[in-house]
Design a protein around this motif. Structure first.
Motif, PDB file in Angstrom:
ATOM      1  N   VAL A  91       0.940  -1.177  -0.483  1.00  8.44           N
ATOM      2  CA  VAL A  91      -0.289  -0.203   0.457  1.00  8.44           C
ATOM      3  C   VAL A  91       1.014   1.195  -0.097  1.00  8.44           C
ATOM      4  O   VAL A  91       0.764   2.088  -1.370  1.00  8.44           O
ATOM      5  N   ALA A  92       1.467   1.177   0.617  1.00  7.18           N
ATOM      6  CA  ALA A  92       2.765   2.532   0.861  1.00  7.18           C
ATOM      7  C   ALA A  92       3.299   3.217  -0.361  1.00  7.18           C
ATOM      8  O   ALA A  92       3.524   3.647  -0.364  1.00  7.18           O
ATOM      9  N   ALA A  93       3.946   1.893  -1.014  1.00 12.01           N
ATOM     10  CA  ALA A  93       4.405   1.904  -2.069  1.00 12.01           C
ATOM     11  C   ALA A  93       3.440   2.951  -3.412  1.00 12.01           C
ATOM     12  O   ALA A  93       4.289   3.038  -4.354  1.00 12.01           O
ATOM     13  N   SER A  94       2.239   2.339  -3.125  1.00 14.94           N
ATOM     14  CA  SER A  94       1.228   3.073  -4.017  1.00 14.94           C
ATOM     15  C   SER A  94       0.594   4.530  -3.760  1.00 14.94           C
ATOM     16  O   SER A  94      -0.441   5.303  -4.485  1.00 14.94           O
ATOM     17  N   CYS A  95       1.039   5.291  -2.424  1.00  9.88           N
ATOM     18  CA  CYS A  95       0.667   6.084  -2.010  1.00  9.88           C
ATOM     19  C   CYS A  95       1.642   7.468  -2.248  1.00  9.88           C
ATOM     20  O   CYS A  95       2.976   7.388  -2.637  1.00  9.88           O
ATOM     21  N   THR A  96       1.348   8.865  -2.576  1.00  6.49           N
ATOM     22  CA  THR A  96       1.574   9.571  -2.740  1.00  6.49           C
ATOM     23  C   THR A  96       2.824  10.203  -1.297  1.00  6.49           C
ATOM     24  O   THR A  96       3.926  10.379  -1.491  1.00  6.49           O
ATOM     25  N   ILE A  97       2.320  10.373   0.411  1.00  7.18           N
ATOM     26  CA  ILE A  97       2.957  10.436   0.694  1.00  7.18           C
ATOM     27  C   ILE A  97       3.106   9.542   2.065  1.00  7.18           C
ATOM     28  O   ILE A  97       1.876   8.690   1.691  1.00  7.18           O
ATOM     29  N   VAL A  98       4.211   8.415   2.557  1.00  6.22           N
ATOM     30  CA  VAL A  98       3.991   7.663   3.758  1.00  6.22           C
ATOM     31  C   VAL A  98       4.756   8.495   4.676  1.00  6.22           C
ATOM     32  O   VAL A  98       5.288   9.297   5.122  1.00  6.22           O
ATOM     33  N   LEU A  99       3.673   7.625   6.313  1.00  4.43           N
ATOM     34  CA  LEU A  99       3.696   8.681   6.704  1.00  4.43           C
ATOM     35  C   LEU A  99       4.157   7.937   8.120  1.00  4.43           C
ATOM     36  O   LEU A  99       3.941   8.180   9.328  1.00  4.43           O
ATOM     37  N   PRO A 100       5.739   6.676   7.884  1.00  5.46           N
ATOM     38  CA  PRO A 100       6.084   6.296   9.129  1.00  5.46           C
ATOM     39  C   PRO A 100       7.125   7.093  10.170  1.00  5.46           C
ATOM     40  O   PRO A 100       7.687   7.689  10.076  1.00  5.46           O
ATOM     41  N   GLY A 101       6.311   6.312  11.841  1.00  8.68           N
ATOM     42  CA  GLY A 101       7.016   6.778  12.211  1.00  8.68           C
ATOM     43  C   GLY A 101       9.067   5.912  11.843  1.00  8.68           C
ATOM     44  O   GLY A 101       9.019   4.879  11.657  1.00  8.68           O
ATOM     45  N   LEU A 102       9.840   6.541  13.219  1.00 13.82           N
ATOM     46  CA  LEU A 102      11.702   5.361  12.897  1.00 13.82           C
ATOM     47  C   LEU A 102      11.198   4.479  13.131  1.00 13.82           C
ATOM     48  O   LEU A 102      11.553   3.227  12.078  1.00 13.82           O
ATOM     49  N   THR A 103      10.704   4.076  14.274  1.00 14.48           N
ATOM     50  CA  THR A 103       9.783   2.749  15.085  1.00 14.48           C
ATOM     51  C   THR A 103       9.845   1.535  13.915  1.00 14.48           C
ATOM     52  O   THR A 103       9.983   0.810  13.208  1.00 14.48           O
ATOM     53  N   GLU A 104       8.191   2.572  13.459  1.00 16.18           N
ATOM     54  CA  GLU A 104       7.650   1.931  12.467  1.00 16.18           C
ATOM     55  C   GLU A 104       8.529   1.384  11.332  1.00 16.18           C
ATOM     56  O   GLU A 104       8.522   0.495  10.354  1.00 16.18           O
ATOM     57  N   GLY A 105       9.105   2.740  10.672  1.00 19.25           N
ATOM     58  CA  GLY A 105      10.044   2.111   8.804  1.00 19.25           C
ATOM     59  C   GLY A 105      11.058   0.904   9.335  1.00 19.25           C
ATOM     60  O   GLY A 105      10.661   0.399   8.731  1.00 19.25           O
ATOM     61  N   ARG A 106      11.767   1.030  10.076  1.00 17.86           N
ATOM     62  CA  ARG A 106      12.986   0.466  11.098  1.00 17.86           C
ATOM     63  C   ARG A 106      12.152  -1.046  10.894  1.00 17.86           C
ATOM     64  O   ARG A 106      12.159  -2.098   9.959  1.00 17.86           O
ATOM     65  N   MET A 107      10.860  -1.350  11.385  1.00 21.76           N
ATOM     66  CA  MET A 107      10.059  -3.012  11.022  1.00 21.76           C
ATOM     67  C   MET A 107       9.558  -3.133  10.001  1.00 21.76           C
ATOM     68  O   MET A 107       9.731  -3.924   8.855  1.00 21.76           O
ATOM     69  N   LEU A 108       8.760  -2.333   9.491  1.00 23.18           N
ATOM     70  CA  LEU A 108       8.866  -2.553   7.392  1.00 23.18           C
ATOM     71  C   LEU A 108       9.855  -3.061   6.461  1.00 23.18           C
ATOM     72  O   LEU A 108       9.345  -3.186   5.191  1.00 23.18           O
ATOM     73  N   THR A 109      10.391  -1.879   6.972  1.00 23.90           N
ATOM     74  CA  THR A 109      11.615  -2.024   6.150  1.00 23.90           C
ATOM     75  C   THR A 109      12.872  -2.822   6.359  1.00 23.90           C
ATOM     76  O   THR A 109      13.813  -3.168   5.116  1.00 23.90           O
TER      77      THR A 109
END
Length: 225
Positions: free
Chosen positions: A188-206
């Protein structure tokens, strides 16, 4: 020079009828105050307070809590697109947690939203009159129906030329495993204009520890579309 008008925003998610206590834990709590919650509704209320015309879409149960959601919307300034369906409205209990993270209990399994979230599509599609769609990762984990509705709205927004934003808002307990959560939210993130993860979320997702690498990993798929 005057500022350009802000786009009319649509957001979609589950209503939570909350019962909050000032006591430190739910096991000790005896007195509660009722409130209306939900991550996407919170965004809608904040946008309205900033002067942005915002609509919040949801499905509630055919119960007293569903009636409470409907009645509460009048004082928030948010335009509501509510569909009532068979089942119960989701409920949350929350203690204060003054010195720790708050003690929270959510009862949203098999709610009317979980079972019938896609019923709201009849009221929304085709998307007209909106300039921006805001989504979170919560409905993606609630149920298959909520996940289908989220992705249908995202596809319709892209087809309509709308901008889109996505807050992963991780809720690990809603997904059967972390790999499914990562794959679903990253798609879903790859299809959106703006993505708003927190740093902890970003680490977990990527899987990347550094903020710059997280941003590159999250945004690169969208740049290729």
């Amino acid at each position: 020079m005057s500022r350009p008008a802000a786009p009319t925003v649509l957001t979609f998610g589950e209503a939570l009828v909350g019962y909050g206590s000032t006591e430190p834990s739910l096991s000790a709590a005896t007195a509660f105050t009722r409130f209306l919650g939900g991550a996407e509704l919170n965004v809608a209320v904040a946008l309205v307070r900033l002067g942005v015309d915002t609509t919040w879409a949801t499905v509630v149960g055919d119960d007293a809590h569903g009636a409470y959601v409907s009645a509460s919307m009048a004082g928030l300034g948010v335009q509501a697109r509510l569909r009532q369906a068979a089942g119960r409205t989701a409920v949350m209990f929350k203690a204060s947690g003054a010195d720790t993270d708050p003690d929270v209990l959510q009862l949203r399994h098999d709610s009317a939203f979980a079972r019938h979230a896609d019923a709201i599509l009849d009221d929304l599609l085709p998307l007209t009159g909106y300039g921006h769609l805001h989504l979170t990762g919560i409905p993606l984990g609630v149920s298959d129906a909520a996940r289908r509705t989220t992705t249908s709205l995202l596809a319709a927004a892209r087809d309509a030329g709308m901008t889109t934003s996505f807050d992963p808002n991780l809720r690990l307990h809603l997904f059967p495993d972390a790999d499914l959560m990562r794959g679903t939210l990253n798609a879903v993130a790859a299809s959106c204009t703006i993505v708003l993860p927190g740093l902890t979320e970003g680490r977990m997702l990527t899987g990347h520890p550094d903020a710059a690498d997280i941003a590159l990993s999250t945004c690169a798929p969208g740049w290729r579309r």
